[in-house]
Design a protein around this motif. Structure first.
Motif, short mmCIF file in Angstrom:
data_model
loop_
_atom_site.label_atom_id
_atom_site.label_comp_id
_atom_site.label_asym_id
_atom_site.label_seq_id
_atom_site.Cartn_x
_atom_site.Cartn_y
_atom_site.Cartn_z
N CYS A 153 0.83 -1.22 0.00
CA CYS A 153 0.00 0.00 0.00
C CYS A 153 0.86 1.26 0.00
CB CYS A 153 -0.90 0.04 1.23
SG CYS A 153 -1.95 -1.39 1.40
N TYR A 154 1.93 1.22 0.82
CA TYR A 154 2.71 2.45 1.02
C TYR A 154 3.61 2.79 -0.16
CZ TYR A 154 0.81 3.76 5.43
OH TYR A 154 -0.07 4.21 6.37
N ARG A 157 -0.37 2.36 -3.81
CA ARG A 157 -1.49 3.30 -3.74
C ARG A 157 -1.12 4.63 -3.09
NH1 ARG A 157 -5.24 -0.45 -2.80
NH2 ARG A 157 -4.51 -0.56 -0.68
N ILE A 158 -0.27 4.57 -2.09
CA ILE A 158 0.00 5.79 -1.33
C ILE A 158 1.08 6.66 -1.99
CG2 ILE A 158 0.86 6.61 0.93
CD1 ILE A 158 -0.75 4.22 2.14
N SER A 184 -3.41 0.17 -8.23
CA SER A 184 -4.17 1.03 -7.31
C SER A 184 -5.28 0.25 -6.59
CB SER A 184 -4.76 2.22 -8.05
OG SER A 184 -5.67 1.77 -9.02
N LEU A 187 -4.58 -5.31 -2.84
CA LEU A 187 -5.14 -5.61 -1.51
C LEU A 187 -4.03 -5.57 -0.47
CD1 LEU A 187 -7.54 -6.52 0.30
CD2 LEU A 187 -6.94 -8.87 -0.28
#
Lengths: 260, 440
Positions: A153-154, A157-158, A184, A187
């Motif tokens: 995620c980091y 998406r982030i 994006s 999970l």
């Protein structure tokens, strides 16, 4: 090949100012699994003969888990002390193998007075391969096996880094299969936001097992990742699955080291 | 003349009531603490144009995006017809734009008819998705009761509205076949051929009045409904965050305090008046968090991608936003009641600064909801109107940890370790022990 991992303060006292600070992070320093990634990345840094150092005992947690758990006081304590150290040495460029450290150093330290060029090892390694500074010999043990990539995620998406890891896998000549949820829409492994240090809230299942199921369904033999927390969570999720298939979770640097 | 008077009164009543409701909501939003967006005008308008106007994020799911687009475009173009209805209603004219625009008018009405038909198809599919196909994100517990009814009411109203448009147009075509060339309504004319001119005139009036009454009703209803997004989506995307997503909002009061503790700077906080740490109510959220809550369309795309929710945890980002909105509404109503029972200090008049009803966000949001978040930002990524459900979650965690000194017991060893060893785990080994292994 002998591997050297110099400590910044030692070099600094000799009047040597390394080009790169390798930010190891708590997981990379203390967790046995993540240490293997740290060592793989150090081996690559030695191989390309770049001048680098670690902070060693002067490095503290970036404060990412404290801030996300809501403990801002603790975050500020850690972050401001790190910034004091980094500014004292006049650090310009930081490379780290942890997306959480990367995010906090890059996005959260500037407002506290810490301004550095922060690069995740994924982008760094991809840059080295693209520039021809890191030559891959081919023939890694993963050749011929299906590899999938888990977007942390980091990093994904982030921070919007989706292509660099995939370009590395392409350069490694890996047979990449995408997971159903990727980029994006990737999970989470279930560790972020302080979850790594606590039991799950009551529910019907575990996030890492949900992700492990998606990995198994992809038919991959190896999962490439680039976050120490994802690696732990996914390996746990995969081990708790009853299927016989022994799927490995490896950091991108561990895959690269096989082809040096 | 009587028709004109009734129309004008209804018009004033509905717009007047809506204005009052918008003042109520904007006051509720302003209960939040001050917050200034740091985006540039370019970034703001870019979001409004692409995300709100262009519906870019809707298209991660193409089917609902296209059906929603039909309703959206139909809605926008119907405004032309509505302006005409307003003029006709007040002045007593009939299709005032026809003589002015001529054949262009026919083109517009035909276009609106096509869009209305597409919107009708969209509406039926949406009804089916919610009530027959039972798409999981429309079945969550937080939608039980009013939210589900709200969605149903608006879809049914849409059908009624389109029925009246076609009744009005087809009766008009029957009355004036030589000048009103409305292609789709033309297909309905055979059904009306039994009726004499008088009946057709009455049917046209029923269509016309039915249409405008649904519209007036919608104007009043809007502010009670998730359909507020038709306005707030634009405002919310304008104010949306354009900072790096990974940057959690700084707390300057704590930063300054720690800086003075570490001897980096003098303490600037000489008033000893520390602000609230974190959020437990609308008063210590930012006004943007409350605007987010009022913008929420309850589509559930956030909850659908939430890893905690999909593994059965109680956390639902959509529920967090709905709870904030409902709390803002509740506080607003209580403030307007002027009831002394809600005064914190009974000797002072009721005001946002002097308010206490014994309730807070924690009355609706359980600790296990906010504790389940992995900060993965999937909800933030998923929202088609740039709502940030993660921010209030972090703020509520801050309230728990910093103000209440509570929170998950599992985090106590983490905090202790960070405090005493500056590491996420308490291990006897040195931080660089791994390097010693390598250097050997």
């Amino acid at each position: 090949m002998s591997i050297q991992v110099p400590v910044y303060s030692t070099l600094y006292n000799q009047g040597i100012f390394p080009e790169i600070l390798f930010w190891v992070g708590c997981a990379g320093s203390f967790d046995a699994r993540a240490q293997r990634v740290t060592k793989a990345f150090s081996t690559i840094l030695n191989k390309i003969e770049v001048s680098f150092a670690i902070l060693g005992e002067e490095e503290k947690c970036t404060g990412d888990p404290a801030r996300r758990a809501g403990n801002e006081f603790l975050f500020q304590m850690l972050a401001l002390q790190n910034i004091q150290t980094l500014n004292h040495y006049g650090i310009k460029k930081i490379v780290t193998a942890c997306p959480h450290c990367f995010n906090t150093l890059k996005n959260e330290y500037p407002e506290l007075g810490g301004n550095y060029e922060v690069i995740h090892h994924t982008s760094f390694l991809n840059g080295l391969i693209a520039d021809g500074k890191l030559k891959l010999q081919g023939g890694g043990s993963f050749i011929g096996k299906k590899i999938t990539y888990h977007d942390s995620c980091y990093l994904g998406r982030i921070n919007g880094i989706y292509e660099a890891p995939r370009e590395i896998l392409e350069a490694l000549d890996a047979d990449l299969v995408e997971l159903k949820r990727c980029k994006s829409n990737g999970l989470c492994c279930g560790a972020g936001g302080g979850q790594m240090w606590k039991e799950d809230e009551p529910g019907s299942g575990r996030i890492n097992q949900a992700r492990a199921t998606e990995i198994i369904n992809s038919g991959a033999d190896i999962v490439a990742a680039n976050c120490p927390f994802c690696i732990t969570m996914l390996q746990d999720g995969l081990s708790s699955d009853a299927t016989e298939k022994n799927i490995m979770v490896l950091d991108l640097s561990e895959l690269i080291v096989q082809q040096l | 003349m009587l028709e004109q008077i009734i129309f004008s009164m209804l018009c004033i009543l509905s717009f007047g009531f809506a204005a009052k409701r918008f003042l109520f909501i904007s006051r509720n939003i302003s209960l939040g603490v001050n917050w200034t967006p740091d985006s540039t005008s370019f970034e703001k308008w870019k979001n409004v144009i692409f995300i709100a106007f262009g519906q870019k994020k809707m298209f991660t799911k193409w089917l609902p995006a296209i059906l929603h687009l039909f309703i959206y475009i139909a809605f926008i173009f119907t405004q032309i017809e509505l302006i005409e209805i307003l003029i006709d209603g007040i002045t007593g004219s009939h299709r005032v734009f026809l003589p002015i625009l001529g054949s262009f008018y026919l083109l517009i009405i035909n276009f609106i008819e096509v869009l209305s038909l597409l919107a009708l198809i969209g509406t039926f599919v949406f009804l089916a998705r919610r009530n027959l196909l039972k798409i999981p994100r429309f079945q969550s517990v937080e939608l039980k009761g009013w939210p589900a009814l709200d969605a149903l009411i608006i879809l049914l109203a849409e059908i009624v509205l389109i029925f009246f448009i076609f009744l009005m147009n087809s009766a008009d075509v029957s009355l004036h076949h030589d000048s009103y060339h409305f292609f789709l309504s033309g297909f309905l004319v055979p059904f009306l051929k039994e009726f004499d001119t008088n009946t057709l005139y009455i049917l046209e009036r029923i269509g016309w009045w039915g249409h405008i009454i649904v519209v007036f009703g919608f104007i009043v209803y809007l502010s009670y409904s998730k359909h507020l997004h038709i306005i707030f989506a634009f405002i919310n995307t304008y104010y949306a965050n354009t900072k790096p997503r990974g940057k959690i909002e700084n707390m300057p009061a704590i930063m300054d305090e720690v800086k003075s503790l570490l001897g980096i700077s003098e303490s600037s906080n000489d008033t000893n008046q520390l602000p609230d740490f974190g959020s437990n109510d609308v008063f210590n959220l930012s006004w943007k968090n409350i605007l987010d809550a009022y913008t929420c369309t309850e589509c559930g795309r956030c909850t659908e991608v939430c890893p905690a929710n999909m593994t059965g945890k109680k956390l639902s980002p959509r529920k967090i936003m709905m709870d904030i909105r409902d709390r803002a509404d509740e506080v607003g109503k209580k403030l307007d009641s002027g009831d002394v029972a809600f005064c914190q200090d009974k000797n002072m008049p009721l005001s946002p600064a002097n308010f206490s009803d014994g309730l807070s966000l924690f009355s609706q949001i359980l600790p296990e909801e906010i504790h389940a978040c992995t900060t993965c930002n999937a909800c933030v990524e998923a929202c088609p109107v740039l709502i940030n459900p993660l921010e209030p979650i972090i703020k509520m965690r801050r309230y728990e940890i910093l103000t209440l000194s509570s929170g998950p017991a599992d985090w106590v060893p983490l905090f202790n370790s960070l405090e005493n060893n500056q590491a996420a785990w308490s291990l006897s080994a040195e931080r660089s022990a791994w390097a010693a292994d390598m250097n050997d």
